[in-house]
Scaffold this motif. Structure first.
Motif, PDB file in Angstrom:
ATOM      1  N   ASP A  44       0.181   7.925  64.330  1.00 63.80           N
ATOM      2  CA  ASP A  44       1.385   8.742  64.511  1.00 63.80           C
ATOM      3  C   ASP A  44       1.573   9.672  63.310  1.00 63.80           C
ATOM      4  O   ASP A  44       2.379  10.602  63.352  1.00 63.80           O
ATOM      5  N   THR A  94       9.102   9.325  59.700  1.00 63.96           N
ATOM      6  CA  THR A  94       8.511   9.268  61.045  1.00 63.96           C
ATOM      7  C   THR A  94       7.350  10.246  61.221  1.00 63.96           C
ATOM      8  O   THR A  94       6.828  10.386  62.326  1.00 63.96           O
ATOM      9  N   PRO A 117       3.955  -1.153  69.786  1.00 63.05           N
ATOM     10  CA  PRO A 117       5.328  -0.904  69.322  1.00 63.05           C
ATOM     11  C   PRO A 117       5.388  -0.811  67.803  1.00 63.05           C
ATOM     12  O   PRO A 117       4.638  -1.480  67.095  1.00 63.05           O
ATOM     13  N   THR A 149       6.763   6.119  63.517  1.00 59.66           N
ATOM     14  CA  THR A 149       7.611   6.814  64.480  1.00 59.66           C
ATOM     15  C   THR A 149       8.530   5.827  65.181  1.00 59.66           C
ATOM     16  O   THR A 149       8.348   4.605  65.103  1.00 59.66           O
ATOM     17  N   ASN A 150       9.508   6.357  65.887  1.00 53.67           N
ATOM     18  CA  ASN A 150      10.394   5.516  66.684  1.00 53.67           C
ATOM     19  C   ASN A 150       9.725   5.226  68.029  1.00 53.67           C
ATOM     20  O   ASN A 150       9.245   6.130  68.704  1.00 53.67           O
ATOM     21  N   GLY A 151       9.667   3.965  68.415  1.00 48.54           N
ATOM     22  CA  GLY A 151       9.060   3.603  69.701  1.00 48.54           C
ATOM     23  C   GLY A 151       7.681   3.022  69.530  1.00 48.54           C
ATOM     24  O   GLY A 151       7.518   1.941  68.949  1.00 48.54           O
ATOM     25  N   GLN A 152       6.661   3.754  70.014  1.00 44.91           N
ATOM     26  CA  GLN A 152       5.290   3.270  69.957  1.00 44.91           C
ATOM     27  C   GLN A 152       4.386   4.258  69.234  1.00 44.91           C
ATOM     28  O   GLN A 152       4.715   5.439  69.085  1.00 44.91           O
TER      29      GLN A 152
END
Length: 336
Positions: A113, A278, A255, A235-238
């Motif tokens: 990410d 992020t 995740p 990052t937020n999420g996956q």
């Protein structure tokens, strides 16, 4: 001669005297005018004999007198301007900060990410941060399932940067031991006599192993009055993570789990701050903000020394004038 060629450190105490160099074109003009001015003459049927005599005689060397005078005027003009070589020395009094960067190198740090991945992005911003802190001692701790000091706090930033560049996943047992990472960083700073001691703790996960609990490490940091800046990376999420499978390396979505409450608590109780990064730019901005918050006091006292360079030029001027007079009243005396 080297001092005169060093233009960056060459100054003139009386530069107004350089205006005397304007006399040189005037002298050249006057010399040519005197030659062309009407002079007594008489007619000859042939000048071949005279030309041959002059060409083989002393008259052809007479311009040397004028050249010596020009050189003398040039040297005297520059000498009167008092050329000086300046040398600046600085006395630097630095009230440095001792900093330890504690970096997570667990398997999840190869998530993509960030570009090219989290661990490479973290190394990049860490290198920039080191370059911005020339007066500070900085150390490096890496942690995963255990922790390891890659570089004790040092002012030799070239060595430190080399160690940062060598960081890679798999150097130590996998896992995420935030407590071990923090405790090792504290150990690097506990004997420090710096007025300000700082840890930058960066992780992308949740504490799941290690011999020291994060809260225990927090209490140790507080006891030694060490400020801790914590950074949650991901990052937020996956996020896409390369995973080794029987079929080879395959990319899978996993995740992103960061123990933000713990990181916030560590930062708050040590008078630091917590940041969530992020992406690459966000991580870069975090380090820039920490750089602004942790200012190093540096007092610089400059001393400028001057060395006079006029004497060799004055000597050249005197020698040229003396040589011109000597030649004019000896060798060239009979030439009109």
């Amino acid at each position: 001669m080297k001092l005169f060629l060093d233009w960056k450190h060459l100054t003139f105490a009386q530069p107004v005297f350089l205006a005397l160099l304007l006399l040189i074109p005037l002298m050249i003009w006057w010399q040519k005018r005197s030659r062309n001015k009407g002079t007594p003459a008489f007619r000859l049927t042939s000048v071949a004999g005279i030309d041959a005599a002059i060409a083989g005689g002393k008259a052809r060397y007479r311009p040397v007198l004028f050249a010596l005078r020009i050189i003398a005027v040039m040297a005297l003009s520059v000498a009167l301007a008092r050329p000086q070589s300046s040398n600046t020395t600085e006395n630097i009094d630095s009230e440095g900060i001792d900093i330890v960067v504690a970096m997570d190198v667990s398997g999840s740090m190869i998530a993509e990410d960030f570009k090219p991945n989290r661990i490479e992005a973290a190394k990049s911003v860490a290198l920039k941060f080191v370059d911005q802190r020339p007066g500070d001692r900085i150390g490096l701790v890496i942690f995963s399932g255990e922790s390891f000091t890659m570089c004790p706090i040092t002012i030799d930033h070239n060595v430190l940067k080399e160690q940062i560049s060598q960081i890679k996943n798999g150097m130590i047992t996998d896992g995420t031991s935030i407590g071990m990472g923090l405790a090792t960083a504290v150990d690097r700073l506990r004997h420090s006599v710096a007025k300000s001691k700082v840890i930058i703790l960066m992780t992308d996960g949740v504490n799941n192993t290690g011999l020291i609990d994060p809260l225990t490490a927090l209490e140790i940091a507080k006891a030694f009055k060490i400020k801790v800046y914590t950074i949650g990376v991901g990052t937020n999420g996956q996020a896409v993570v390369p995973v080794r499978t029987p079929l080879g390396i395959q990319k899978q979505m996993q995740p992103v789990e960061i123990d933000e409450p713990l990181l916030r608590k560590i930062a708050a109780e040590t008078n630091g701050r917590y940041y969530r990064a992020t992406g690459n730019k966000a991580l870069d901005d975090v380090y820039k903000e920490i750089d602004k918050l942790e200012k190093t006091k540096v007092d610089i006292t400059s001393y400028k020394h001057y060395a006079e360079l006029f004497f060799p030029l004055a000597l050249i001027a005197v020698i040229c004038l003396a040589l011109e007079m000597l030649l004019r009243y000896t060798i060239f005396k009979s030439i009109t």
